[in-house]
Design an enzyme around this catalytic site. Structure first.
Site, mmCIF file in Angstrom:
data_model
loop_
_atom_site.group_PDB
_atom_site.id
_atom_site.type_symbol
_atom_site.label_atom_id
_atom_site.label_comp_id
_atom_site.label_asym_id
_atom_site.label_seq_id
_atom_site.Cartn_x
_atom_site.Cartn_y
_atom_site.Cartn_z
ATOM 1 N N ASP A 100 0.576 -1.078 0.061
ATOM 2 C CA ASP A 100 0.104 -0.261 -0.234
ATOM 3 C C ASP A 100 0.754 1.368 -0.036
ATOM 4 O OD1 ASP A 100 0.613 -0.854 2.898
ATOM 5 O OD2 ASP A 100 -0.543 1.216 3.375
ATOM 6 N N GLU A 152 -0.138 -1.132 5.433
ATOM 7 C CA GLU A 152 0.804 -0.365 6.650
ATOM 8 C C GLU A 152 1.130 0.951 7.247
ATOM 9 O OE1 GLU A 152 5.428 0.568 7.884
ATOM 10 O OE2 GLU A 152 3.345 0.857 6.405
#
Length: 410
Positions: free
Chosen positions: A84, A176
């Protein structure tokens, strides 16, 4: 003709950046966005083409795989990177570009008048004459963490049968940036290694095995509504209550006024109306005792302000997010020692820093898997002025490769 390493890294990096995979903190799902599924599927297919074993992509867009080693006594090394990119209110779509820095201010986007000013980002001055990767100023660059994804995938592609190494296990995880959600959900039976690494943030040479302890807190306030014409001694304004709560915290112990190993309390969000208000808080500290005290102080403030507004209803919760990697360092320090010995072999000067943030390694270290962090080479994360010098990008790759080969010799 063999493609130059710098071109190999840059081309792959640009290809990964073309997949929009920004995470969404408001989503309760894992992953939080569809783009992360697309990114995971791309990586899984590439791993198949590279001939890795034990490839698994699950419903959470976590991809794990193993490159078998040819040195059975060598340690099993893991690399965990996140797929991400962060949402800071900029475009989720990234348009990277390579520019040669000549020492002057750089135009990132002529149409929108976006410039990187050397006076505001003097760290770029050390890269005069070099090629650097930027976004077009409408988004982050996403070197956090797609530069690391690129380094790991390129290593897996380039290792040959002549390279002596142990098993290398990789994990590509989602979300994350919104609380290490992917790493926390990672099944360590799938990521069965002796030690692991993240390659997240940090300029050339930076090494991290100490990071913040982190917690989040929420305070919910329910006031008493009344029409203003008859509100005297009746109305309890939840916004005023929220203001009084915030006022109990030192304005000097905030992110913008702290550095190094100093901790802070940061009010990150507030929603309110005449009936209720909600505060969201980030709590950070390196020291375990101070960290516990900061969490306890939330309850003390709620009790104090509740006494001032006995007809208001004030509740709170505190949740640990991740802990300091240094809390998990035991006698086996091979993961850390290999970073320094490999840097010495490459003539890279190490710069050990206490990270004022966290990585997926913090979540894994808490579970007993020591996972230190080292540089991608990039600067200015979570910013439209994030940039990645290609020379540092290459050094990150070289360090990753050297760690794997050196571990087999130890």
């Amino acid at each position: 003709m063999t493609i130059a390493l710098s071109e190999q890294l840059t081309n792959r990096f640009f290809r990964y950046l073309a997949v929009s995979s920004q995470s969404d903190a408001a989503s309760p799902t894992l992953p939080s966005t569809e783009g992360q599924h697309k990114m995971a599927q791309m990586l899984a297919e590439e791993l198949r083409q590279l001939g890795l074993e034990d490839i698994l992509i699950d419903e959470h867009a976590t991809v794990t795989a193993r490159k078998p080693g040819n040195q059975p006594t060598a340690p099993r090394i893991g690399f965990i990177t996140h797929i991400d990119t962060v949402d800071v209110g900029l475009s989720p779509d990234i348009h990277p570009q390579r520019l040669r820095f000549t020492g002057s201010d750089l135009c990132l986007n002529a149409e929108q008048g976006i410039y990187l000013r050397t006076a505001e980002h003097p760290e770029i001055l050390r890269y005069q004459g070099e090629e650097i990767i930027f976004s077009d100023g409408t988004s982050v660059l996403g070197a956090d963490n797609k530069a690391a994804v690129t380094v790991v995938m390129t290593l897996l592609e380039n290792l040959t049968a002549d390279d002596c190494h142990g098993d290398i296990v990789v994990a590509f995880v989602p979300d994350e940036e919104i609380g290490l959600r992917g790493a926390k959900a990672l099944d360590l039976a799938r990521f069965d290694v002796d030690f692991a690494y993240t390659i997240d943030c940090c300029e050339l040479g930076e090494v991290v095995y100490e990071n913040f302890n982190a917690a989040s807190a929420e305070i919910d306030i329910i006031g008493v509504t009344a029409h203003p014409m008859s509100a005297k001694n009746v109305l309890i304004n939840p916004i005023r209550v929220a203001y009084d709560i915030i006022s109990e915290f030192s304005p000097q112990e905030t992110p913008e006024h702290t550095e190094g190993r100093e901790g802070y309390v940061w009010f990150t969000d507030m929603t309110a109306n005449p009936n209720s208000a909600k505060l969201k808080i980030a709590i950070r500290d390196f020291d375990n005792v101070s960290f516990a005290a900061r969490k306890a102080y939330i309850g003390e403030v709620v009790a104090k302000v509740s006494a001032q507004y006995p007809r208001a209803k004030i509740s709170y919760s505190v949740t640990d997010v991740y802990s300091n990697i240094s809390n998990s360092i035991g006698e086996d320090k091979r993961a850390i020692d290999l970073i320094f010995s490999s840097m010495a072999e490459l003539n890279i000067e190490p710069k050990v820093i206490p990270m004022r943030g966290g990585t997926d390694g913090a979540a894994l270290s808490t579970q007993g898997l020591l996972t230190p962090n080292y540089f991608t080479g990039a600067h200015n994360f979570h910013s439209p002025f994030e940039f990645l010098p290609i020379s540092s990008f290459v050094k990150s790759y070289q360090l990753t490769r050297t760690i794997c080969l050196s571990a087999a010799k130890a």
